[in-house]
Design a protein around this motif. Structure first.
Motif, PDB file in Angstrom:
ATOM      1  N   TYR A  54      16.769  -2.457  10.342  1.00  0.00           N
ATOM      2  CA  TYR A  54      16.087  -2.055   9.115  1.00  0.00           C
ATOM      3  C   TYR A  54      17.101  -1.819   7.994  1.00  0.00           C
ATOM      4  CZ  TYR A  54      13.737   1.117   5.897  1.00  0.00           C
ATOM      5  OH  TYR A  54      13.237   1.717   4.783  1.00  0.00           O
ATOM      6  N   HIS A  55      16.765  -2.337   6.796  1.00  0.00           N
ATOM      7  CA  HIS A  55      17.613  -2.103   5.636  1.00  0.00           C
ATOM      8  C   HIS A  55      16.835  -1.377   4.536  1.00  0.00           C
ATOM      9  CE1 HIS A  55      20.886  -2.699   2.848  1.00  0.00           C
ATOM     10  NE2 HIS A  55      20.056  -3.250   1.984  1.00  0.00           N
ATOM     11  N   ASN A  56      15.630  -1.850   4.230  1.00  0.00           N
ATOM     12  CA  ASN A  56      14.838  -1.252   3.162  1.00  0.00           C
ATOM     13  C   ASN A  56      13.384  -1.662   3.336  1.00  0.00           C
ATOM     14  OD1 ASN A  56      14.222   0.188   0.889  1.00  0.00           O
ATOM     15  ND2 ASN A  56      15.090  -1.264  -0.562  1.00  0.00           N
ATOM     16  N   LEU A  57      12.483  -0.923   2.650  1.00  0.00           N
ATOM     17  CA  LEU A  57      11.062  -1.236   2.707  1.00  0.00           C
ATOM     18  C   LEU A  57      10.450  -1.045   1.323  1.00  0.00           C
ATOM     19  CD1 LEU A  57       8.502  -1.799   4.487  1.00  0.00           C
ATOM     20  CD2 LEU A  57       8.219   0.657   4.592  1.00  0.00           C
ATOM     21  N   GLU A  58       9.747  -2.065   0.847  1.00  0.00           N
ATOM     22  CA  GLU A  58       8.976  -1.965  -0.398  1.00  0.00           C
ATOM     23  C   GLU A  58       7.510  -2.111  -0.018  1.00  0.00           C
ATOM     24  OE1 GLU A  58      10.279  -4.780  -3.407  1.00  0.00           O
ATOM     25  OE2 GLU A  58      12.281  -4.792  -2.510  1.00  0.00           O
ATOM     26  N   TRP A  59       6.636  -1.387  -0.721  1.00  0.00           N
ATOM     27  CA  TRP A  59       5.223  -1.489  -0.414  1.00  0.00           C
ATOM     28  C   TRP A  59       4.375  -1.435  -1.681  1.00  0.00           C
ATOM     29  CZ3 TRP A  59       2.011   2.630  -1.655  1.00  0.00           C
ATOM     30  CH2 TRP A  59       2.651   3.833  -1.931  1.00  0.00           C
ATOM     31  N   ARG A  60       3.173  -1.985  -1.569  1.00  0.00           N
ATOM     32  CA  ARG A  60       2.238  -1.976  -2.682  1.00  0.00           C
ATOM     33  C   ARG A  60       0.827  -1.876  -2.112  1.00  0.00           C
ATOM     34  NH1 ARG A  60       2.560  -7.229  -5.304  1.00  0.00           N
ATOM     35  NH2 ARG A  60       0.775  -7.832  -4.086  1.00  0.00           N
ATOM     36  N   LEU A  61      -0.006  -1.035  -2.750  1.00  0.00           N
ATOM     37  CA  LEU A  61      -1.384  -0.873  -2.326  1.00  0.00           C
ATOM     38  C   LEU A  61      -2.277  -1.593  -3.321  1.00  0.00           C
ATOM     39  CD1 LEU A  61      -3.428   0.489  -0.422  1.00  0.00           C
ATOM     40  CD2 LEU A  61      -3.444   2.439  -1.973  1.00  0.00           C
ATOM     41  N   ASP A  62      -3.026  -2.573  -2.826  1.00  0.00           N
ATOM     42  CA  ASP A  62      -3.988  -3.316  -3.656  1.00  0.00           C
ATOM     43  C   ASP A  62      -5.390  -2.933  -3.206  1.00  0.00           C
ATOM     44  OD1 ASP A  62      -2.009  -4.834  -4.984  1.00  0.00           O
ATOM     45  OD2 ASP A  62      -1.911  -6.214  -3.285  1.00  0.00           O
ATOM     46  N   VAL A  63      -6.239  -2.654  -4.191  1.00  0.00           N
ATOM     47  CA  VAL A  63      -7.625  -2.303  -3.876  1.00  0.00           C
ATOM     48  C   VAL A  63      -8.540  -3.196  -4.700  1.00  0.00           C
ATOM     49  CG1 VAL A  63      -9.374  -0.491  -3.848  1.00  0.00           C
ATOM     50  CG2 VAL A  63      -6.979   0.086  -3.417  1.00  0.00           C
ATOM     51  N   GLN A  64      -9.392  -3.937  -4.014  1.00  0.00           N
ATOM     52  CA  GLN A  64     -10.382  -4.772  -4.689  1.00  0.00           C
ATOM     53  C   GLN A  64     -11.649  -3.932  -4.812  1.00  0.00           C
ATOM     54  OE1 GLN A  64     -11.139  -8.453  -2.693  1.00  0.00           O
ATOM     55  NE2 GLN A  64     -12.632  -9.131  -4.185  1.00  0.00           N
ATOM     56  N   LEU A  65     -12.038  -3.635  -6.057  1.00  0.00           N
ATOM     57  CA  LEU A  65     -13.176  -2.748  -6.285  1.00  0.00           C
ATOM     58  C   LEU A  65     -14.500  -3.492  -6.369  1.00  0.00           C
ATOM     59  CD1 LEU A  65     -11.567  -0.376  -8.928  1.00  0.00           C
ATOM     60  CD2 LEU A  65     -11.928   0.052  -6.505  1.00  0.00           C
ATOM     61  N   ALA A  66     -14.451  -4.718  -6.832  1.00  0.00           N
ATOM     62  CA  ALA A  66     -15.687  -5.483  -6.967  1.00  0.00           C
ATOM     63  C   ALA A  66     -15.343  -6.968  -7.011  1.00  0.00           C
ATOM     64  CB  ALA A  66     -16.431  -5.082  -8.236  1.00  0.00           C
ATOM     65  N   SER A  67     -16.364  -7.767  -6.762  1.00  0.00           N
ATOM     66  CA  SER A  67     -16.240  -9.216  -6.904  1.00  0.00           C
ATOM     67  C   SER A  67     -17.513  -9.729  -7.551  1.00  0.00           C
ATOM     68  CB  SER A  67     -16.015  -9.863  -5.535  1.00  0.00           C
ATOM     69  OG  SER A  67     -17.166  -9.718  -4.731  1.00  0.00           O
ATOM     70  N   ARG A  68     -17.605 -11.005  -7.785  1.00  0.00           N
ATOM     71  CA  ARG A  68     -18.808 -11.538  -8.424  1.00  0.00           C
ATOM     72  C   ARG A  68     -20.033 -11.339  -7.555  1.00  0.00           C
ATOM     73  NH1 ARG A  68     -16.911 -17.315 -10.987  1.00  0.00           N
ATOM     74  NH2 ARG A  68     -15.416 -16.421 -12.439  1.00  0.00           N
ATOM     75  N   CYS A  69     -19.840 -11.435  -6.242  1.00  0.00           N
ATOM     76  CA  CYS A  69     -20.979 -11.302  -5.331  1.00  0.00           C
ATOM     77  C   CYS A  69     -21.332  -9.841  -5.062  1.00  0.00           C
ATOM     78  CB  CYS A  69     -20.673 -11.988  -4.008  1.00  0.00           C
ATOM     79  SG  CYS A  69     -20.354 -13.741  -4.173  1.00  0.00           S
ATOM     80  N   LEU A  70     -20.327  -9.037  -4.833  1.00  0.00           N
ATOM     81  CA  LEU A  70     -20.542  -7.631  -4.504  1.00  0.00           C
ATOM     82  C   LEU A  70     -19.940  -6.775  -5.606  1.00  0.00           C
ATOM     83  CD1 LEU A  70     -19.565  -7.773  -0.732  1.00  0.00           C
ATOM     84  CD2 LEU A  70     -21.864  -7.558  -1.640  1.00  0.00           C
ATOM     85  N   ARG A  71     -20.801  -6.057  -6.291  1.00  0.00           N
ATOM     86  CA  ARG A  71     -20.324  -5.288  -7.428  1.00  0.00           C
ATOM     87  C   ARG A  71     -19.647  -3.987  -7.022  1.00  0.00           C
ATOM     88  NH1 ARG A  71     -21.216  -7.876 -12.241  1.00  0.00           N
ATOM     89  NH2 ARG A  71     -22.918  -9.342 -12.039  1.00  0.00           N
ATOM     90  N   GLN A  72     -20.097  -3.403  -5.950  1.00  0.00           N
ATOM     91  CA  GLN A  72     -19.501  -2.142  -5.539  1.00  0.00           C
ATOM     92  C   GLN A  72     -18.939  -2.282  -4.130  1.00  0.00           C
ATOM     93  OE1 GLN A  72     -22.451   0.862  -5.938  1.00  0.00           O
ATOM     94  NE2 GLN A  72     -22.292   0.956  -8.145  1.00  0.00           N
ATOM     95  N   GLN A  73     -17.711  -2.693  -4.086  1.00  0.00           N
ATOM     96  CA  GLN A  73     -17.043  -2.836  -2.795  1.00  0.00           C
ATOM     97  C   GLN A  73     -15.633  -2.282  -2.941  1.00  0.00           C
ATOM     98  OE1 GLN A  73     -16.792  -6.964  -1.752  1.00  0.00           O
ATOM     99  NE2 GLN A  73     -14.615  -7.015  -1.915  1.00  0.00           N
ATOM    100  N   ILE A  74     -15.162  -1.674  -1.890  1.00  0.00           N
ATOM    101  CA  ILE A  74     -13.779  -1.198  -1.891  1.00  0.00           C
ATOM    102  C   ILE A  74     -13.087  -1.857  -0.702  1.00  0.00           C
ATOM    103  CG2 ILE A  74     -12.269   0.793  -1.650  1.00  0.00           C
ATOM    104  CD1 ILE A  74     -14.457   2.474  -2.898  1.00  0.00           C
ATOM    105  N   LYS A  75     -12.098  -2.684  -1.038  1.00  0.00           N
ATOM    106  CA  LYS A  75     -11.378  -3.414   0.003  1.00  0.00           C
ATOM    107  C   LYS A  75      -9.881  -3.188  -0.209  1.00  0.00           C
ATOM    108  CE  LYS A  75     -10.988  -8.023   1.976  1.00  0.00           C
ATOM    109  NZ  LYS A  75     -11.296  -9.433   1.795  1.00  0.00           N
TER     110      LYS A  75
END
Length: 199
Positions: free
Chosen positions: A124-145
Motif C-alpha cells: 500500500y502507498h496511498n488511497l484516493e476515494w470519491r463518493l458519487d450519488v445518483q439522485l434521479a434519472s429520466r425514468c426514476l425521479r426519486q432514486q438514491i444510488k
C-alpha cells in the motif's frame, strides 16, 4: 513443535535406511540443489544406476528429504523436536544423527532459499476515494444510488501502480467487517504462535 509427516512422506523416506550414510549425505546435497535449481532427472537417473534402483525411488527419496528439511527449516524447530519428529520414522540412531546434522548445517541456507522463492506482493502507498450519488434519472425521479470509487496506489520494487475500484456502500461495509475480523484473529494466541514460528 513436532513435525507431522504424512504416510506418503514416510514412504518416500523409508528408502533412506536401505542405503549407505554417504548416499544419504549426497541426497541432502541433491535436495539443496533441488531447492536452488529445481528438479533434474539426469541426477536421479545417475544415482539410480549406481544404487541399482529405479529413478522414481531415488526421486521420491530426495523429495521426501527435501520436504523434511524445508518444513523443519520453515518452522525453525529445535534439535530436540527434530530428533523426536525423525524418531517416529523408526530409523537407527546413526541415521537420525546424520539427518539432524544435515538439518543443522543447512537450515539457514534453506530459509534463505525459501525467502528468495517467496512471491513479492505490492504494498500500500496511498488511497484516493470519491463518493458519487445518483439522485434521479429520466425514468426514476426519486432514486438514491450511491457508488464509492477508490483509487488504490501500490508500490512494488520502487515502481508505483494504481488500481481503480468501484463498489456500493453495503459491500464496502462487509469488506471492512471482514478485514476487522481478520485483524482480530491475528491477536489470538494461536495466530501469534504461528507468526512467531514463521519468522
Amino acid at each position: 513443535m513436532l513435525l507431522e509427516l504424512s504416510e506418503e512422506h514416510r514412504e518416500h523416506l523409508s528408502f533412506l535406511p536401505k542405503v549407505d550414510y554417504a548416499v544419504v549425505a549426497e541426497f541432502g546435497r541433491i535436495a539443496l540443489e533441488f531447492l536452488r535449481r529445481g528438479s533434474n532427472p539426469k541426477i536421479y537417473e545417475g544415482a539410480a544406476r549406481k544404487l541399482n534402483v529405479s529413478s522414481n525411488t531415488v526421486q521420491h527419496g530426495v523429495e521426501g528429504l527435501t520436504y523434511l528439511l524445508t518444513e523443519s527449516s520453515k518452522l525453525m524447530i529445535s534439535e530436540l523436536d527434530f530428533q523426536d519428529s525423525v524418531l517416529v520414522l523408526g530409523f537407527n540412531e546413526d541415521l537420525n544423527k546424520l539427518l539432524l546434522q544435515l538439518y543443522l548445517d543447512n537450515r539457514k541456507e534453506i530459509r534463505r532459499i525459501l525467502s528468495e522463492l517467496a512471491p513479492v506482493f505490492p504494498s500500500y502507498h496511498n488511497l484516493e476515494w470519491r463518493l458519487d450519488v445518483q439522485l434521479a434519472s429520466r425514468c426514476l425521479r426519486q432514486q438514491i444510488k450511491p457508488a464509492l470509487t477508490l483509487k488504490l496506489h501500490l508500490s512494488q520494487d520502487g515502481e508505483h501502480s494504481s488500481q481503480v475500484l468501484q463498489t456500493d456502500p453495503a459491500t464496502l461495509l462487509h469488506l471492512i467487517q471482514q478485514l476487522e475480523q481478520a485483524l482480530g484473529e491475528m491477536k489470538t494466541n494461536h495466530c501469534r504462535r504461528i507468526v512467531r514460528n514463521i519468522k
